[in-house]
Scaffold this motif. Structure first.
Motif, PDB file in Angstrom:
ATOM      1  N   SER A   6       0.832  -1.206   0.000  1.00  0.00           N
ATOM      2  CA  SER A   6       0.000   0.000   0.000  1.00  0.00           C
ATOM      3  C   SER A   6       0.867   1.257   0.000  1.00  0.00           C
ATOM      4  O   SER A   6       0.592   2.217  -0.714  1.00  0.00           O
ATOM      5  CB  SER A   6      -0.925  -0.012   1.212  1.00  0.00           C
ATOM      6  OG  SER A   6      -1.621   1.192   1.316  1.00  0.00           O
ATOM      7  N   CYS A   7       1.920   1.243   0.803  1.00  0.00           N
ATOM      8  CA  CYS A   7       2.835   2.396   0.863  1.00  0.00           C
ATOM      9  C   CYS A   7       3.499   2.632  -0.483  1.00  0.00           C
ATOM     10  O   CYS A   7       3.610   3.775  -0.945  1.00  0.00           O
ATOM     11  CB  CYS A   7       3.894   2.185   1.935  1.00  0.00           C
ATOM     12  SG  CYS A   7       3.257   2.271   3.607  1.00  0.00           S
ATOM     13  N   GLU A   9       2.378   1.714  -3.448  1.00  0.00           N
ATOM     14  CA  GLU A   9       1.384   2.187  -4.412  1.00  0.00           C
ATOM     15  C   GLU A   9       1.139   3.686  -4.239  1.00  0.00           C
ATOM     16  O   GLU A   9       1.022   4.413  -5.223  1.00  0.00           O
ATOM     17  CB  GLU A   9       0.089   1.401  -4.273  1.00  0.00           C
ATOM     18  CG  GLU A   9       0.189  -0.006  -4.816  1.00  0.00           C
ATOM     19  CD  GLU A   9      -1.053  -0.841  -4.548  1.00  0.00           C
ATOM     20  OE1 GLU A   9      -1.903  -0.435  -3.711  1.00  0.00           O
ATOM     21  OE2 GLU A   9      -1.162  -1.903  -5.165  1.00  0.00           O
ATOM     22  N   ARG A  10       1.080   4.149  -3.003  1.00  0.00           N
ATOM     23  CA  ARG A  10       0.932   5.588  -2.749  1.00  0.00           C
ATOM     24  C   ARG A  10       2.163   6.353  -3.221  1.00  0.00           C
ATOM     25  O   ARG A  10       2.053   7.444  -3.783  1.00  0.00           O
ATOM     26  CB  ARG A  10       0.675   5.833  -1.260  1.00  0.00           C
ATOM     27  CG  ARG A  10      -0.702   5.372  -0.835  1.00  0.00           C
ATOM     28  CD  ARG A  10      -1.069   5.652   0.627  1.00  0.00           C
ATOM     29  NE  ARG A  10      -0.283   6.639   1.321  1.00  0.00           N
ATOM     30  CZ  ARG A  10       0.329   6.416   2.477  1.00  0.00           C
ATOM     31  NH1 ARG A  10       0.263   5.248   3.068  1.00  0.00           N
ATOM     32  NH2 ARG A  10       1.012   7.380   3.063  1.00  0.00           N
ATOM     33  N   LEU A  13       2.009   6.627  -7.028  1.00  0.00           N
ATOM     34  CA  LEU A  13       1.026   7.638  -7.419  1.00  0.00           C
ATOM     35  C   LEU A  13       1.612   9.041  -7.255  1.00  0.00           C
ATOM     36  O   LEU A  13       1.469   9.891  -8.138  1.00  0.00           O
ATOM     37  CB  LEU A  13      -0.245   7.481  -6.576  1.00  0.00           C
ATOM     38  CG  LEU A  13      -1.383   8.434  -6.895  1.00  0.00           C
ATOM     39  CD1 LEU A  13      -1.880   8.219  -8.322  1.00  0.00           C
ATOM     40  CD2 LEU A  13      -2.518   8.233  -5.911  1.00  0.00           C
ATOM     41  N   VAL A  69       4.448  10.859   2.024  1.00  0.00           N
ATOM     42  CA  VAL A  69       4.787  10.188   0.773  1.00  0.00           C
ATOM     43  C   VAL A  69       5.146  11.196  -0.317  1.00  0.00           C
ATOM     44  O   VAL A  69       6.078  10.982  -1.096  1.00  0.00           O
ATOM     45  CB  VAL A  69       3.611   9.292   0.308  1.00  0.00           C
ATOM     46  CG1 VAL A  69       3.900   8.656  -1.031  1.00  0.00           C
ATOM     47  CG2 VAL A  69       3.320   8.237   1.352  1.00  0.00           C
ATOM     48  N   GLU A  70       4.419  12.306  -0.389  1.00  0.00           N
ATOM     49  CA  GLU A  70       4.665  13.300  -1.426  1.00  0.00           C
ATOM     50  C   GLU A  70       6.078  13.875  -1.333  1.00  0.00           C
ATOM     51  O   GLU A  70       6.741  14.081  -2.343  1.00  0.00           O
ATOM     52  CB  GLU A  70       3.628  14.431  -1.355  1.00  0.00           C
ATOM     53  CG  GLU A  70       2.228  14.009  -1.744  1.00  0.00           C
ATOM     54  CD  GLU A  70       1.495  13.255  -0.634  1.00  0.00           C
ATOM     55  OE1 GLU A  70       1.928  13.313   0.554  1.00  0.00           O
ATOM     56  OE2 GLU A  70       0.513  12.569  -0.960  1.00  0.00           O
TER      57      GLU A  70
END
Length: 85
Positions: A6-7, A9-10, A13, A69-70
């Motif tokens: 999940s991390c 995939e974020r 993105l 994450v960004e």
């Protein structure tokens, strides 16, 4: 412990928000994200995520954490000389 898939995939993105980057999530053990500069055959990196939520490059550089994450994706974009979208 975080869900590393999940991390990642974020992270993928967020990295796709940089227009010069090509991003692919690769399955396997461990799951990785392959990121490359679209205009260079040498500017590329493979990113993993630790169970603690730390994003690491293939050479061990700490990009950031799953808490932001960004910022981690922006740091990689900077290293790969990519422009924001």
């Amino acid at each position: 412990m975080l869900d590393t898939m999940s991390c990642l995939e974020r992270f993928a993105l967020a990295a796709r928000g940089h227009i010069d980057l090509s991003v692919r999530v690769l399955g396997g053990t461990p799951v990785t994200v392959r990121v490359r500069n679209r205009f260079s055959s040498t500017l590329n990196e493979v990113v993993t995520c630790t169970p603690d939520g730390v994003f690491l490059t293939s050479w061990g550089y700490r990009l950031g954490t799953a808490d932001n994450v960004e910022a981690a994706a922006a740091r990689l974009a900077y290293l790969l000389a990519a422009m924001p979208a």
